[in-house]
Design an enzyme around this catalytic site. Sequence first.
Site, PDB file in Angstrom:
ATOM      1  N   LYS A 179       0.894  -1.179   0.000  1.00 60.11           N
ATOM      2  CA  LYS A 179       0.000   0.000   0.000  1.00 60.11           C
ATOM      3  C   LYS A 179       0.920   1.212   0.000  1.00 60.11           C
ATOM      4  O   LYS A 179       1.485   1.584   1.024  1.00 60.11           O
ATOM      5  CB  LYS A 179      -0.867  -0.023   1.264  1.00 60.11           C
ATOM      6  CG  LYS A 179      -2.224   0.640   1.129  1.00 60.11           C
ATOM      7  CD  LYS A 179      -2.205   2.096   0.737  1.00 60.11           C
ATOM      8  CE  LYS A 179      -2.042   3.013   1.924  1.00 60.11           C
ATOM      9  NZ  LYS A 179      -1.843   4.432   1.506  1.00 60.11           N
ATOM     10  N   GLY A 232       6.162   4.796   8.911  1.00 56.71           N
ATOM     11  CA  GLY A 232       5.306   5.980   8.906  1.00 56.71           C
ATOM     12  C   GLY A 232       5.311   6.650  10.263  1.00 56.71           C
ATOM     13  O   GLY A 232       6.257   6.485  11.050  1.00 56.71           O
ATOM     14  N   THR A 234       4.349   7.760  14.181  1.00 57.31           N
ATOM     15  CA  THR A 234       4.229   6.983  15.424  1.00 57.31           C
ATOM     16  C   THR A 234       2.762   6.724  15.780  1.00 57.31           C
ATOM     17  O   THR A 234       2.402   5.606  16.180  1.00 57.31           O
ATOM     18  CB  THR A 234       4.978   7.708  16.559  1.00 57.31           C
ATOM     19  OG1 THR A 234       6.375   7.704  16.213  1.00 57.31           O
ATOM     20  CG2 THR A 234       4.819   7.008  17.898  1.00 57.31           C
ATOM     21  N   GLY A 237       1.467   4.027  13.628  1.00 55.53           N
ATOM     22  CA  GLY A 237       2.071   2.758  14.047  1.00 55.53           C
ATOM     23  C   GLY A 237       1.332   2.145  15.228  1.00 55.53           C
ATOM     24  O   GLY A 237       1.067   0.939  15.263  1.00 55.53           O
ATOM     25  N   GLU A 254       8.612   1.049  11.726  1.00 53.46           N
ATOM     26  CA  GLU A 254       9.676   2.061  11.564  1.00 53.46           C
ATOM     27  C   GLU A 254       8.987   3.406  11.676  1.00 53.46           C
ATOM     28  O   GLU A 254       8.275   3.816  10.751  1.00 53.46           O
ATOM     29  CB  GLU A 254      10.306   1.943  10.167  1.00 53.46           C
ATOM     30  CG  GLU A 254      11.050   0.670   9.899  1.00 53.46           C
ATOM     31  CD  GLU A 254      12.390   0.650  10.583  1.00 53.46           C
ATOM     32  OE1 GLU A 254      12.891   1.709  10.989  1.00 53.46           O
ATOM     33  OE2 GLU A 254      12.932  -0.461  10.744  1.00 53.46           O
ATOM     34  N   CYS A 288      13.130  10.581   8.220  1.00 56.82           N
ATOM     35  CA  CYS A 288      12.907  10.105   9.584  1.00 56.82           C
ATOM     36  C   CYS A 288      14.158  10.314  10.436  1.00 56.82           C
ATOM     37  O   CYS A 288      14.061  10.560  11.627  1.00 56.82           O
ATOM     38  CB  CYS A 288      12.504   8.640   9.547  1.00 56.82           C
ATOM     39  SG  CYS A 288      13.584   7.692   8.491  1.00 56.82           S
ATOM     40  N   GLU A 384       8.545  15.867  16.390  1.00 53.95           N
ATOM     41  CA  GLU A 384       9.052  15.676  15.030  1.00 53.95           C
ATOM     42  C   GLU A 384       8.363  16.670  14.102  1.00 53.95           C
ATOM     43  O   GLU A 384       7.139  16.732  14.043  1.00 53.95           O
ATOM     44  CB  GLU A 384       8.760  14.249  14.552  1.00 53.95           C
ATOM     45  CG  GLU A 384       9.301  13.999  13.159  1.00 53.95           C
ATOM     46  CD  GLU A 384       9.009  12.597  12.647  1.00 53.95           C
ATOM     47  OE1 GLU A 384       7.864  12.139  12.784  1.00 53.95           O
ATOM     48  OE2 GLU A 384       9.933  11.973  12.109  1.00 53.95           O
TER      49      GLU A 384
HETATM   50  P1  NAD Z   1       1.554   8.223   8.042  1.00 51.83           P
HETATM   51  O1  NAD Z   1       1.716   7.404   9.251  1.00 51.83           O
HETATM   52  O2  NAD Z   1       0.464   9.243   8.006  1.00 51.83           O
HETATM   53  O3  NAD Z   1       1.306   7.322   6.756  1.00 51.83           O
HETATM   54  C1  NAD Z   1       2.159   6.270   6.398  1.00 51.83           C
HETATM   55  C2  NAD Z   1       1.391   5.215   5.628  1.00 51.83           C
HETATM   56  O4  NAD Z   1       0.418   4.644   6.499  1.00 51.83           O
HETATM   57  C3  NAD Z   1       0.619   5.762   4.418  1.00 51.83           C
HETATM   58  O5  NAD Z   1       0.715   4.836   3.359  1.00 51.83           O
HETATM   59  C4  NAD Z   1      -0.803   5.836   4.933  1.00 51.83           C
HETATM   60  O6  NAD Z   1      -1.764   5.724   3.921  1.00 51.83           O
HETATM   61  C5  NAD Z   1      -0.845   4.635   5.864  1.00 51.83           C
HETATM   62  N1  NAD Z   1      -1.892   4.683   6.900  1.00 51.83           N
HETATM   63  C6  NAD Z   1      -2.415   5.778   7.515  1.00 51.83           C
HETATM   64  N2  NAD Z   1      -3.376   5.414   8.393  1.00 51.83           N
HETATM   65  C7  NAD Z   1      -3.459   4.067   8.349  1.00 51.83           C
HETATM   66  C8  NAD Z   1      -4.261   3.105   9.022  1.00 51.83           C
HETATM   67  N3  NAD Z   1      -5.194   3.466   9.911  1.00 51.83           N
HETATM   68  N4  NAD Z   1      -4.066   1.793   8.747  1.00 51.83           N
HETATM   69  C9  NAD Z   1      -3.133   1.413   7.848  1.00 51.83           C
HETATM   70  N5  NAD Z   1      -2.354   2.286   7.161  1.00 51.83           N
HETATM   71  C10 NAD Z   1      -2.514   3.595   7.405  1.00 51.83           C
HETATM   72  O7  NAD Z   1       2.959   8.894   7.806  1.00 51.83           O
HETATM   73  P2  NAD Z   1       3.394   9.929   6.693  1.00 51.83           P
HETATM   74  O8  NAD Z   1       2.863  11.278   7.044  1.00 51.83           O
HETATM   75  O9  NAD Z   1       3.094   9.383   5.343  1.00 51.83           O
HETATM   76  O10 NAD Z   1       4.989   9.881   6.860  1.00 51.83           O
HETATM   77  C11 NAD Z   1       5.658  10.617   7.806  1.00 51.83           C
HETATM   78  C12 NAD Z   1       6.084   9.775   8.985  1.00 51.83           C
HETATM   79  O11 NAD Z   1       6.810   8.633   8.573  1.00 51.83           O
HETATM   80  C13 NAD Z   1       7.022  10.530   9.905  1.00 51.83           C
HETATM   81  O12 NAD Z   1       6.640  10.366  11.242  1.00 51.83           O
HETATM   82  C14 NAD Z   1       8.367   9.852   9.678  1.00 51.83           C
HETATM   83  O13 NAD Z   1       9.261   9.940  10.744  1.00 51.83           O
HETATM   84  C15 NAD Z   1       7.973   8.468   9.390  1.00 51.83           C
HETATM   85  N6  NAD Z   1       9.037   7.771   8.681  1.00 51.83           N
HETATM   86  C16 NAD Z   1       9.789   6.841   9.361  1.00 51.83           C
HETATM   87  C17 NAD Z   1      10.833   6.177   8.733  1.00 51.83           C
HETATM   88  C18 NAD Z   1      11.683   5.157   9.455  1.00 51.83           C
HETATM   89  O14 NAD Z   1      12.401   4.434   8.786  1.00 51.83           O
HETATM   90  N7  NAD Z   1      11.644   5.061  10.756  1.00 51.83           N
HETATM   91  C19 NAD Z   1      11.110   6.450   7.393  1.00 51.83           C
HETATM   92  C20 NAD Z   1      10.347   7.402   6.737  1.00 51.83           C
HETATM   93  C21 NAD Z   1       9.302   8.053   7.399  1.00 51.83           C
END
Ligand code: NAD
Length: 485
Positions: A179, A232, A234, A237, A254, A288, A384
């Site tokens: 996804k 994505g 926290t 997650g 992650e 991240c 963040e």
């Molecule tokens: P997000 O958590 O909003 O979205 C990430 C993904 O999760 C997207 O594909 C989104 O559609 C999906 N998603 C959202 N709600 C969901 C749900 N209820 N069930 C299943 N999937 C769902 O994050 P974002 O705004 O896209 O990205 C930014 C975040 O990602 C930041 O906090 C960043 O630190 C983190 N990030 C972490 C790493 C790492 O390796 N630790 C790497 C890159 C980004």
Amino acid sequence: MSTSPDLVPAALWLDNQEVPALSGQTLPTYAPGTGQVLAHLPRGQKEDVDRAVASALRAQPAWAALDVNERQRILWKAGEAVLAHAEALAWREAVDVGKPISNARAIDVPRTADTFFYFAGWATKLHGETIPVRGPLFTYTVREPLGVIGAIIPWNFPLLLAARKIAPALAAGNTVVLKPPEEASLSCLLLARCLAEAGLPPGVLNVVTGLGHEAGAALVDHPGVAKITFTGGTDTGRLIMRNAAATLKKVSLELGGKSPFIVFSDADVTAAARAAVTAAFYNQGELCTCGSRLLVQRAVHDQVLEIVAEGARALVTGDPLDARTQVGPLVTAEHLQRVGGYVAKGDAEGARRVVGGDPFSPGWFLQPTVFADVRPEMTIAREEIFGPVLSVLPFDELEDAAALADATEFGLAAGIWTRDVGKAHTLAARLRSGTVWVNTYNRFDAAAPYGGVKQSGFGRENGFAVLEELTQRKTVWVAMDGGRG
Ligand code: NAD
């Protein structure tokens, strides 16, 4: 900004074919450099995820049973297909995410190919153990795939993060439903085509575009999915872990970061300050492991701040498709607003804005921003931001640096700059962080484990570590006396 003639028609990718969502609904995806609509993505829903998982379940036994040399060959060819489509992939990453195309060409695309090359080799090396036990028994383990892996990724490095999840999962004999992020799915769709070109059988990788709470949530809920590997935010997650409990799925997470970049007065101060600029503003700070907190020993604080401010001012911010650009736009108008909100908070809480902080258009740009006189309790020092906003804080002794570094809920990465090897190792051991870099920053390799502690998540990507998490051991006991004993 130019447009590419070969933009992939946005479609779901099922059984190596482009198909629309069953509902026929679509979502617009934008070019952050212009604010214009770039494409319309299918708005995948539960019924589309059901089709994708059913296809991945059908494909998995044959993929797992395939001669491992053939599996290895296909994954290697996948890396070659990525390189063959390098410019088209880099273009998508630049126009869809807003990242500078020079970065996409130099990092995202070649590292994606490397990830397939590296994990191709593992396909032939995942063996078990023989275990000495009591009795006339021959006992051994075999390493088996988990089944269907659900991969959910964010928008900041869609291509590379997709590869980090897909390549090891496939090397271990799993199949994958991906996804991609709703903000930037185009490179993932082209990646899927690259894998098909490399000979990946239908169903081994399916891609369902759509929203997190619809397609993403359906993947997490699906009983046919054995594990969710998520990158994505926290909060997302936490929600995924809670929802995955209903079907007892494995999860690896992650998540976010607020990484400290620590400069001691005995460091090569100029090299450290220059590296701090890249650590803070690479990928617009949408990283991240962004070195968003610069902790500087007091004796060199002003010197470092001056070099950093000058470096931030000199960054070329603009059209992501211009090869000279170093900082592109932020991914969406909402994200720009959110990051701008942190700049306003920094001002309001009394930090000193030394550089930048103003948005500009067309597109969703923010000037690289440096705040000095930041105190640890300020919002910009704790949360963040995920944008080009750097907080600079002074410290006195190693103990203070360690305490400041750990004074956030996150624990993803940290940088230490010193010429004193003992100090470097002492602090590296103290920090509660998944990764520590010494006199360097943001180094990654498909061979080196990567992941977080604390609220930055758990589980490791890359290296053998991720393969352990994408396989399970089966223990087989064989009576050597034919069962008579
Ligand atoms: P997000 O958590 O909003 O979205 C990430 C993904 O999760 C997207 O594909 C989104 O559609 C999906 N998603 C959202 N709600 C969901 C749900 N209820 N069930 C299943 N999937 C769902 O994050 P974002 O705004 O896209 O990205 C930014 C975040 O990602 C930041 O906090 C960043 O630190 C983190 N990030 C972490 C790493 C790492 O390796 N630790 C790497 C890159 C980004």
